[in-house]
Write a protein that holds these residues in place. Structure first.
Motif, PDB file in Angstrom:
ATOM      1  N   THR A  40      -0.902  29.287  -7.844  1.00  0.00           N
ATOM      2  CA  THR A  40      -0.383  27.926  -7.719  1.00  0.00           C
ATOM      3  C   THR A  40      -0.528  27.452  -6.285  1.00  0.00           C
ATOM      4  N   LYS A  41      -0.702  26.163  -6.127  1.00  0.00           N
ATOM      5  CA  LYS A  41      -0.741  25.554  -4.805  1.00  0.00           C
ATOM      6  C   LYS A  41       0.691  25.250  -4.376  1.00  0.00           C
ATOM      7  N   PRO A  42       0.930  25.108  -3.080  1.00  0.00           N
ATOM      8  CA  PRO A  42       2.284  24.787  -2.623  1.00  0.00           C
ATOM      9  C   PRO A  42       2.788  23.442  -3.155  1.00  0.00           C
ATOM     10  N   SER A  43       1.888  22.546  -3.510  1.00  0.00           N
ATOM     11  CA  SER A  43       2.288  21.226  -3.988  1.00  0.00           C
ATOM     12  C   SER A  43       2.511  21.173  -5.498  1.00  0.00           C
ATOM     13  N   HIS A  44       2.370  22.312  -6.186  1.00  0.00           N
ATOM     14  CA  HIS A  44       2.568  22.358  -7.633  1.00  0.00           C
ATOM     15  C   HIS A  44       3.994  21.949  -7.981  1.00  0.00           C
ATOM     16  N   GLU A  45       4.135  21.086  -8.986  1.00  0.00           N
ATOM     17  CA  GLU A  45       5.466  20.622  -9.391  1.00  0.00           C
ATOM     18  C   GLU A  45       6.113  21.611 -10.350  1.00  0.00           C
ATOM     19  N   VAL A  46       7.354  21.946 -10.055  1.00  0.00           N
ATOM     20  CA  VAL A  46       8.124  22.902 -10.841  1.00  0.00           C
ATOM     21  C   VAL A  46       8.760  22.189 -12.023  1.00  0.00           C
ATOM     22  N   LYS A  47       8.758  22.848 -13.177  1.00  0.00           N
ATOM     23  CA  LYS A  47       9.409  22.308 -14.374  1.00  0.00           C
ATOM     24  C   LYS A  47      10.365  23.358 -14.917  1.00  0.00           C
ATOM     25  N   ILE A  48      11.454  22.910 -15.482  1.00  0.00           N
ATOM     26  CA  ILE A  48      12.446  23.820 -16.041  1.00  0.00           C
ATOM     27  C   ILE A  48      11.822  24.577 -17.211  1.00  0.00           C
ATOM     28  N   GLY A  49      12.044  25.888 -17.251  1.00  0.00           N
ATOM     29  CA  GLY A  49      11.522  26.735 -18.319  1.00  0.00           C
ATOM     30  C   GLY A  49      10.264  27.490 -17.947  1.00  0.00           C
ATOM     31  N   GLU A  50       9.615  27.131 -16.838  1.00  0.00           N
ATOM     32  CA  GLU A  50       8.404  27.830 -16.423  1.00  0.00           C
ATOM     33  C   GLU A  50       8.761  29.207 -15.862  1.00  0.00           C
ATOM     34  N   VAL A  51       7.820  30.153 -16.008  1.00  0.00           N
ATOM     35  CA  VAL A  51       8.024  31.521 -15.533  1.00  0.00           C
ATOM     36  C   VAL A  51       6.994  31.806 -14.447  1.00  0.00           C
ATOM     37  N   TYR A  52       7.477  32.198 -13.268  1.00  0.00           N
ATOM     38  CA  TYR A  52       6.622  32.474 -12.123  1.00  0.00           C
ATOM     39  C   TYR A  52       6.720  33.942 -11.747  1.00  0.00           C
ATOM     40  N   THR A  53       5.598  34.491 -11.276  1.00  0.00           N
ATOM     41  CA  THR A  53       5.568  35.838 -10.722  1.00  0.00           C
ATOM     42  C   THR A  53       5.381  35.697  -9.220  1.00  0.00           C
ATOM     43  N   VAL A  54       6.341  36.218  -8.460  1.00  0.00           N
ATOM     44  CA  VAL A  54       6.323  36.087  -7.006  1.00  0.00           C
ATOM     45  C   VAL A  54       6.198  37.477  -6.395  1.00  0.00           C
ATOM     46  N   SER A  55       5.135  37.698  -5.617  1.00  0.00           N
ATOM     47  CA  SER A  55       4.933  38.966  -4.914  1.00  0.00           C
ATOM     48  C   SER A  55       5.323  38.775  -3.459  1.00  0.00           C
ATOM     49  N   LYS A  56       6.209  39.646  -3.012  1.00  0.00           N
ATOM     50  CA  LYS A  56       6.680  39.561  -1.634  1.00  0.00           C
ATOM     51  C   LYS A  56       6.671  40.976  -1.067  1.00  0.00           C
ATOM     52  N   GLY A  57       5.579  41.321  -0.387  1.00  0.00           N
ATOM     53  CA  GLY A  57       5.409  42.694   0.081  1.00  0.00           C
ATOM     54  C   GLY A  57       5.195  43.599  -1.120  1.00  0.00           C
ATOM     55  N   PRO A  58       5.851  44.756  -1.160  1.00  0.00           N
ATOM     56  CA  PRO A  58       5.691  45.648  -2.314  1.00  0.00           C
ATOM     57  C   PRO A  58       6.528  45.209  -3.518  1.00  0.00           C
ATOM     58  N   GLU A  59       7.392  44.232  -3.322  1.00  0.00           N
ATOM     59  CA  GLU A  59       8.295  43.783  -4.377  1.00  0.00           C
ATOM     60  C   GLU A  59       7.646  42.668  -5.203  1.00  0.00           C
ATOM     61  N   LYS A  60       7.754  42.781  -6.518  1.00  0.00           N
ATOM     62  CA  LYS A  60       7.279  41.722  -7.418  1.00  0.00           C
ATOM     63  C   LYS A  60       8.460  41.261  -8.249  1.00  0.00           C
ATOM     64  N   ARG A  61       8.668  39.945  -8.299  1.00  0.00           N
ATOM     65  CA  ARG A  61       9.771  39.393  -9.071  1.00  0.00           C
ATOM     66  C   ARG A  61       9.231  38.390 -10.075  1.00  0.00           C
ATOM     67  N   VAL A  62       9.811  38.389 -11.253  1.00  0.00           N
ATOM     68  CA  VAL A  62       9.475  37.422 -12.286  1.00  0.00           C
ATOM     69  C   VAL A  62      10.709  36.551 -12.464  1.00  0.00           C
ATOM     70  N   ILE A  63      10.553  35.234 -12.204  1.00  0.00           N
ATOM     71  CA  ILE A  63      11.697  34.341 -12.295  1.00  0.00           C
ATOM     72  C   ILE A  63      11.417  33.214 -13.277  1.00  0.00           C
ATOM     73  N   LYS A  64      12.461  32.820 -13.983  1.00  0.00           N
ATOM     74  CA  LYS A  64      12.376  31.715 -14.919  1.00  0.00           C
ATOM     75  C   LYS A  64      13.241  30.584 -14.358  1.00  0.00           C
ATOM     76  N   ILE A  65      12.685  29.371 -14.311  1.00  0.00           N
ATOM     77  CA  ILE A  65      13.369  28.218 -13.736  1.00  0.00           C
ATOM     78  C   ILE A  65      14.403  27.708 -14.735  1.00  0.00           C
ATOM     79  N   THR A  66      15.668  27.636 -14.295  1.00  0.00           N
ATOM     80  CA  THR A  66      16.725  27.102 -15.160  1.00  0.00           C
ATOM     81  C   THR A  66      17.286  25.790 -14.634  1.00  0.00           C
ATOM     82  N   GLY A  67      16.990  25.463 -13.397  1.00  0.00           N
ATOM     83  CA  GLY A  67      17.457  24.205 -12.817  1.00  0.00           C
ATOM     84  C   GLY A  67      16.682  23.927 -11.544  1.00  0.00           C
TER      85      GLY A  67
END
Length: 130
Positions: free
Chosen positions: A41-68
């Motif tokens: 995704t680009k930094p300008s991508h618009e977030v919508k409620i219900g979308e699921v993102y995978t965020v890698s930060k160093g060795p840590e990977k997080r999967v987050i779902k937008i609720t608000g």
């Protein structure tokens, strides 16, 4: 707490405290460490409620779902209400187990390791990390 209909992904990740600064969030998006359905995704991508993102930060990977949607950065207790962390348990335990690795130490005053000691230390390291 102000909420908006449209919000950029870099601003959202900064607001929910995934990244310390908005610049770090934008850089992560540019580097391909923030993914939506496996696509960068680009930094300008618009977030919508219900979308699921995978965020890698160093060795840590997080999967987050937008609720608000959250425009401004708030305290951590409030920020947790605007996303759901759906990271698989095995990923979280694998990340945490990295910090429980044994530490190789030598007794104080034992002097420099001999050639034989050095080989034994290298063998131990190779066995553990491979």
């Amino acid at each position: 707490m102000p909420e908006k209909d449209k919000l950029r992904i870099d601003k959202y990740l900064w607001a929910i405290r995934i990244f310390k600064t908005r610049t770090l969030a934008a850089d992560a998006c540019k580097a391909g460490r923030v993914k939506l359905d496996g696509n960068n995704t680009k930094p300008s991508h618009e977030v919508k409620i219900g979308e699921v993102y995978t965020v890698s930060k160093g060795p840590e990977k997080r999967v987050i779902k937008i609720t608000g949607l959250l425009e401004n950065r708030v305290d951590a207790k409030t920020a947790v209400n605007f996303y759901e962390d759906i990271t698989p348990v095995e990923q979280t335990t694998a990340f945490k187990s990295m910090f429980h690795a044994p530490v190789l130490t030598r007794d104080r005053g034992a002097g420099r390791p001999t050639k034989r000691d050095r080989r034994e230390i290298d063998d131990l390291k190779d066995d553990f990390f491979n």
